[in-house]
Design a protein around this motif. Structure first.
Motif, PDB file in Angstrom:
ATOM      1  N   LYS A   1      -3.956  -5.591 -76.399  1.00 33.40           N
ATOM      2  CA  LYS A   1      -4.082  -3.983 -76.073  1.00 33.40           C
ATOM      3  C   LYS A   1      -4.808  -3.214 -77.223  1.00 33.40           C
ATOM      4  O   LYS A   1      -5.361  -2.140 -76.798  1.00 33.40           O
ATOM      5  N   LYS A   2      -4.588  -3.723 -78.652  1.00 37.57           N
ATOM      6  CA  LYS A   2      -5.188  -2.699 -79.615  1.00 37.57           C
ATOM      7  C   LYS A   2      -6.562  -2.952 -79.608  1.00 37.57           C
ATOM      8  O   LYS A   2      -7.191  -1.826 -79.674  1.00 37.57           O
ATOM      9  N   ALA A   3      -7.048  -3.833 -79.126  1.00 33.50           N
ATOM     10  CA  ALA A   3      -8.838  -4.173 -79.266  1.00 33.50           C
ATOM     11  C   ALA A   3      -9.170  -3.422 -78.069  1.00 33.50           C
ATOM     12  O   ALA A   3     -10.355  -2.671 -78.180  1.00 33.50           O
ATOM     13  N   LEU A   4      -8.447  -3.396 -76.891  1.00 33.74           N
ATOM     14  CA  LEU A   4      -8.915  -2.863 -75.499  1.00 33.74           C
ATOM     15  C   LEU A   4      -8.897  -1.199 -75.679  1.00 33.74           C
ATOM     16  O   LEU A   4      -9.955  -0.573 -75.428  1.00 33.74           O
ATOM     17  N   LEU A   5      -7.873  -0.677 -76.424  1.00 37.22           N
ATOM     18  CA  LEU A   5      -7.816   0.749 -76.621  1.00 37.22           C
ATOM     19  C   LEU A   5      -9.275   1.207 -77.633  1.00 37.22           C
ATOM     20  O   LEU A   5      -9.757   2.185 -77.313  1.00 37.22           O
ATOM     21  N   ASN A   6      -9.137   0.337 -78.642  1.00 33.86           N
ATOM     22  CA  ASN A   6     -10.434   0.721 -79.386  1.00 33.86           C
ATOM     23  C   ASN A   6     -11.887   0.549 -78.819  1.00 33.86           C
ATOM     24  O   ASN A   6     -12.514   1.594 -78.777  1.00 33.86           O
ATOM     25  N   HIS A   7     -11.898  -0.431 -77.675  1.00 30.36           N
ATOM     26  CA  HIS A   7     -13.190  -0.364 -77.068  1.00 30.36           C
ATOM     27  C   HIS A   7     -13.262   0.718 -76.121  1.00 30.36           C
ATOM     28  O   HIS A   7     -14.456   1.244 -76.190  1.00 30.36           O
ATOM     29  N   ILE A   8     -12.222   1.096 -75.358  1.00 29.66           N
ATOM     30  CA  ILE A   8     -12.324   2.330 -74.591  1.00 29.66           C
ATOM     31  C   ILE A   8     -12.821   3.538 -75.361  1.00 29.66           C
ATOM     32  O   ILE A   8     -13.443   4.280 -74.990  1.00 29.66           O
TER      33      ILE A   8
ATOM     34  N   ASP B   1      -9.707  -2.577 -63.166  1.00 24.43           N
ATOM     35  CA  ASP B   1     -10.873  -2.648 -63.677  1.00 24.43           C
ATOM     36  C   ASP B   1     -10.921  -3.943 -64.840  1.00 24.43           C
ATOM     37  O   ASP B   1     -10.425  -3.968 -65.573  1.00 24.43           O
ATOM     38  N   ASP B   2     -12.070  -4.791 -64.147  1.00 24.95           N
ATOM     39  CA  ASP B   2     -11.746  -6.111 -64.946  1.00 24.95           C
ATOM     40  C   ASP B   2     -13.447  -6.194 -65.756  1.00 24.95           C
ATOM     41  O   ASP B   2     -13.704  -7.255 -66.034  1.00 24.95           O
ATOM     42  N   SER B   3     -13.939  -5.150 -65.890  1.00 24.36           N
ATOM     43  CA  SER B   3     -15.339  -5.036 -66.550  1.00 24.36           C
ATOM     44  C   SER B   3     -14.987  -5.153 -68.122  1.00 24.36           C
ATOM     45  O   SER B   3     -16.159  -4.967 -68.955  1.00 24.36           O
ATOM     46  N   HIS B   4     -13.910  -4.843 -68.705  1.00 29.07           N
ATOM     47  CA  HIS B   4     -13.498  -4.945 -70.032  1.00 29.07           C
ATOM     48  C   HIS B   4     -13.714  -6.355 -70.900  1.00 29.07           C
ATOM     49  O   HIS B   4     -13.605  -7.309 -70.097  1.00 29.07           O
ATOM     50  N   PRO B   5     -13.746  -6.322 -72.030  1.00 28.80           N
ATOM     51  CA  PRO B   5     -13.968  -7.724 -72.897  1.00 28.80           C
ATOM     52  C   PRO B   5     -12.854  -8.535 -72.950  1.00 28.80           C
ATOM     53  O   PRO B   5     -12.822  -9.720 -73.398  1.00 28.80           O
ATOM     54  N   TYR B   6     -11.530  -7.905 -72.532  1.00 32.18           N
ATOM     55  CA  TYR B   6     -10.255  -8.598 -72.640  1.00 32.18           C
ATOM     56  C   TYR B   6      -9.604  -8.925 -70.943  1.00 32.18           C
ATOM     57  O   TYR B   6      -8.355  -8.729 -71.301  1.00 32.18           O
TER      58      TYR B   6
ATOM     59  N   ASP C   1      -2.874   1.639 -85.842  1.00 34.20           N
ATOM     60  CA  ASP C   1      -3.714   1.014 -85.717  1.00 34.20           C
ATOM     61  C   ASP C   1      -5.181   1.709 -85.604  1.00 34.20           C
ATOM     62  O   ASP C   1      -6.381   1.518 -85.971  1.00 34.20           O
ATOM     63  N   LEU C   2      -5.159   2.934 -84.947  1.00 31.17           N
ATOM     64  CA  LEU C   2      -6.343   3.725 -84.622  1.00 31.17           C
ATOM     65  C   LEU C   2      -6.745   4.190 -85.854  1.00 31.17           C
ATOM     66  O   LEU C   2      -8.003   4.617 -85.952  1.00 31.17           O
ATOM     67  N   ILE C   3      -5.937   4.876 -86.970  1.00 30.34           N
ATOM     68  CA  ILE C   3      -6.440   5.210 -88.034  1.00 30.34           C
ATOM     69  C   ILE C   3      -7.256   4.344 -88.844  1.00 30.34           C
ATOM     70  O   ILE C   3      -8.183   4.417 -89.558  1.00 30.34           O
ATOM     71  N   LYS C   4      -6.945   2.947 -88.722  1.00 30.22           N
ATOM     72  CA  LYS C   4      -7.439   2.056 -89.479  1.00 30.22           C
ATOM     73  C   LYS C   4      -8.906   2.011 -89.154  1.00 30.22           C
ATOM     74  O   LYS C   4      -9.749   1.227 -89.769  1.00 30.22           O
ATOM     75  N   VAL C   5      -9.285   2.340 -87.861  1.00 28.31           N
ATOM     76  CA  VAL C   5     -10.619   1.869 -87.358  1.00 28.31           C
ATOM     77  C   VAL C   5     -11.340   3.440 -87.284  1.00 28.31           C
ATOM     78  O   VAL C   5     -12.391   3.506 -86.533  1.00 28.31           O
ATOM     79  N   GLY C   6     -10.792   4.372 -88.087  1.00 30.57           N
ATOM     80  CA  GLY C   6     -11.466   5.500 -88.130  1.00 30.57           C
ATOM     81  C   GLY C   6     -11.260   6.649 -86.969  1.00 30.57           C
ATOM     82  O   GLY C   6     -12.200   7.522 -86.982  1.00 30.57           O
ATOM     83  N   ILE C   7     -10.207   6.371 -85.986  1.00 30.77           N
ATOM     84  CA  ILE C   7      -9.972   7.462 -85.105  1.00 30.77           C
ATOM     85  C   ILE C   7      -8.876   8.357 -85.362  1.00 30.77           C
ATOM     86  O   ILE C   7      -7.704   7.777 -85.552  1.00 30.77           O
ATOM     87  N   THR C   8      -9.205   9.563 -85.482  1.00 28.96           N
ATOM     88  CA  THR C   8      -8.082  10.525 -85.838  1.00 28.96           C
ATOM     89  C   THR C   8      -6.989  10.689 -84.608  1.00 28.96           C
ATOM     90  O   THR C   8      -7.332  10.717 -83.493  1.00 28.96           O
ATOM     91  N   SER C   9      -5.705  10.209 -85.342  1.00 26.68           N
ATOM     92  CA  SER C   9      -4.479  10.275 -84.185  1.00 26.68           C
ATOM     93  C   SER C   9      -3.055  10.477 -84.897  1.00 26.68           C
ATOM     94  O   SER C   9      -3.092  10.380 -86.315  1.00 26.68           O
ATOM     95  N   GLU C  10      -2.493  11.165 -84.094  1.00 29.35           N
ATOM     96  CA  GLU C  10      -1.011  11.423 -84.523  1.00 29.35           C
ATOM     97  C   GLU C  10       0.050  11.134 -83.442  1.00 29.35           C
ATOM     98  O   GLU C  10      -0.238  11.036 -82.294  1.00 29.35           O
ATOM     99  N   ALA C  11       1.260  10.707 -83.999  1.00 30.71           N
ATOM    100  CA  ALA C  11       2.294  10.471 -83.072  1.00 30.71           C
ATOM    101  C   ALA C  11       3.265  11.861 -82.758  1.00 30.71           C
ATOM    102  O   ALA C  11       3.494  12.663 -83.739  1.00 30.71           O
ATOM    103  N   ILE C  12       3.682  11.898 -81.391  1.00 35.65           N
ATOM    104  CA  ILE C  12       4.682  12.870 -81.470  1.00 35.65           C
ATOM    105  C   ILE C  12       5.899  12.135 -80.488  1.00 35.65           C
ATOM    106  O   ILE C  12       5.629  11.480 -79.323  1.00 35.65           O
ATOM    107  N   HIS C  13       7.082  12.118 -81.229  1.00 40.72           N
ATOM    108  CA  HIS C  13       8.484  11.736 -80.521  1.00 40.72           C
ATOM    109  C   HIS C  13       9.492  12.185 -81.448  1.00 40.72           C
ATOM    110  O   HIS C  13       9.469  12.822 -82.298  1.00 40.72           O
ATOM    111  N   GLY C  14      10.809  11.655 -80.892  1.00 45.86           N
ATOM    112  CA  GLY C  14      12.018  12.320 -81.183  1.00 45.86           C
ATOM    113  C   GLY C  14      12.364  12.159 -82.811  1.00 45.86           C
ATOM    114  O   GLY C  14      13.087  12.809 -83.319  1.00 45.86           O
ATOM    115  N   ASN C  15      11.773  11.327 -83.561  1.00 50.39           N
ATOM    116  CA  ASN C  15      12.035  10.975 -84.835  1.00 50.39           C
ATOM    117  C   ASN C  15      11.379  11.803 -85.748  1.00 50.39           C
ATOM    118  O   ASN C  15      11.653  12.074 -86.889  1.00 50.39           O
ATOM    119  N   LYS C  16      10.261  12.397 -85.104  1.00 49.11           N
ATOM    120  CA  LYS C  16       9.450  13.338 -85.993  1.00 49.11           C
ATOM    121  C   LYS C  16      10.372  14.700 -86.193  1.00 49.11           C
ATOM    122  O   LYS C  16      10.893  15.261 -85.075  1.00 49.11           O
TER     123      LYS C  16
END
Length: 426
Positions: free
Chosen positions: A232-239, A371-376, A264-279
């Motif tokens: 899933k991590k690799a697929l999200l990066n791919h998309i 959609d089965d056109s992805h690499p995974y 995981d997203l920050i590691k590959v250079g995609i700016t991201s933040e989380a929003i949940h109850g512990n924040k």
């Protein structure tokens, strides 16, 4: 029909024009005349239907007329109760936008932050108060909030109030309000407990029902990606390599899962933040603001934290993990395709989530194309029989065992009965 046809006053029409609104949504078209006639209203509408404007616009018109007759009053005239801080803030922003030319004062209060600025604003006098139940009761007890002159009560997201355990607090608040008032009650779903609450506080209400929770907007293009959990991590990066995806709201089932996706997203250079109850509240609001102004490309959210998120022109929602409650799927993808706009909802389904997908298909009454056109690609798990009369769109594989895009769940895939439901964990 236009907003002019709803007999709105010029200050509000001017504000709506500034916001780019010309045509009311169905819930606005039905609700605004009822509220302007000072009748109680029971509204059953899912997120993204324009519900906030449906009650904010007529409330502003009513209060503007009252203000002309009694310009010196500092008493709170309208109370809007809502379950989450994020939704409370967004409702307050809506009142600011639609009421910019009315001279009415509004305030939002919620817990998790210092009450000092909230108390100072209350002392100066406000017309409209948007509040979460806990902070409201706290300030009532301290005698900073007085509810004895409330003319209009709005109870928004009542089903989420029930989910989050706020119904008793809501009853305590209602007990402090004048018996003679106008009450507007909104809920995306109507379980027995919520219907009982509505019956106990509404007086001969008019009912408005738009887009029941079992439906998904036709303007949302939905796809399923069968993928192993570890891919899933690799697929999200791919998309997200697609630069046309300016922003994306990604859903996980748990807080820990949201934090891991962000890392995981920050590691590959995609700016991201989380929003949940512990924040903290400040961190949640900062993440939401950064996402709105597009300095953050990806917002990763859990369901409770995301309820009420309203982002203009959000094109993509990605279900990194399918929800174990099918109605939640409808709420999640309703973050895009709002108020008639188009949107894209992409959902990942691993070998442990087949039962969740089967339940979603049952609820929405159609099969989501594969959609089965992805690499995974992964062999589709057996999902049970497809809903009667449903079929995937042309060019897409089906989500059932005979779907054209992915093979049936034989050769090691688990059968539907062997999947185990997971408890809600956030």
């Amino acid at each position: 029909m236009s907003f002019q046809d709803l007999k709105l006053i010029e200050p509000i029409l001017k504000a709506l024009k500034h916001e780019g609104y010309t045509t009311p949504t169905p819930i606005q078209e039905q609700s605004i005349p009822i509220i302007l006639n000072r009748k109680d209203l029971l509204g059953c509408a899912q997120t993204g239907t324009g519900k906030t404007a449906a009650f904010a616009i007529p409330i502003l018109q009513i209060l503007h007329a009252d203000k002309v007759q009694n310009p010196t009053s500092k008493a709170i005239k309208t109370l809007i109760l809502t379950p989450t801080r994020e939704l409370a803030i967004q409702i307050d922003e809506s009142f600011a936008a639609y009421g910019r030319h009315t001279g009415l004062k509004h305030l939002v209060i919620f817990g998790g932050v210092s009450q000092h600025h909230q108390v100072e604003a209350l002392k100066r006098g406000i017309d409209i108060l948007v509040a979460t139940p806990g902070r409201l009761l706290d300030l009532v007890q301290q005698k900073f909030v007085h509810l004895d002159q409330i003319k209009i009560l709005v109870l928004d997201e009542a089903d989420r109030m029930l989910d989050m355990g706020f119904v008793n607090d809501v009853r305590k608040v209602i007990a402090k309000l004048p018996f003679k008032r106008q009450t507007l009650f909104f809920s995306a779903t109507m379980p027995k407990e919520i219907q009982a609450l509505a019956d106990s506080i509404l007086n001969s209400p008019e009912k408005v029902e738009v887009a029941p929770v079992s439906s998904t907007a036709d303007t949302i293009n939905q796809s399923i990606f069968f993928v192993e959990k570890n891919d899933k991590k690799a697929l999200l990066n791919h998309i997200l390599k697609d630069k046309n995806i300016a922003t994306a709201l990604v859903f996980t089932r748990t807080k820990h899962g949201a934090d891991k996706v962000v890392k995981d997203l920050i590691k590959v250079g995609i700016t991201s933040e989380a929003i949940h109850g512990n924040k903290s509240q400040n961190a949640r609001q900062r993440a939401l603001t950064n996402f709105k102004n597009r300095s953050t490309r990806v917002l990763v959210a859990t369901d409770i934290a995301a309820r009420g998120i309203d982002i203009d022109e959000l094109t993509h929602v990605i279900n990194y993990e399918l929800p174990n409650v099918p109605e939640t799927y409808v709420h999640r993808i309703g973050r895009t395709g709002r108020a008639g706009a188009s949107g894209i909802a992409l959902s990942f389904c691993d070998s442990d989530e087949g039962e969740f997908l089967y339940d979603i298909h049952k609820l929405i009454g159609k099969v989501i194309p594969v959609d089965d056109s992805h690499p995974y690609p992964m062999k589709a798990p057996h999902l049970g029989p497809a809903p009667k009369g449903s079929s995937p769109k042309k060019g897409g594989g089906g989500g059932g065992p005979r779907g054209g895009g992915a093979s049936a769940g034989r050769g090691g895939a688990k059968k539907h009965g062997e999947f185990r439901s997971r408890a809600r964990r956030d």
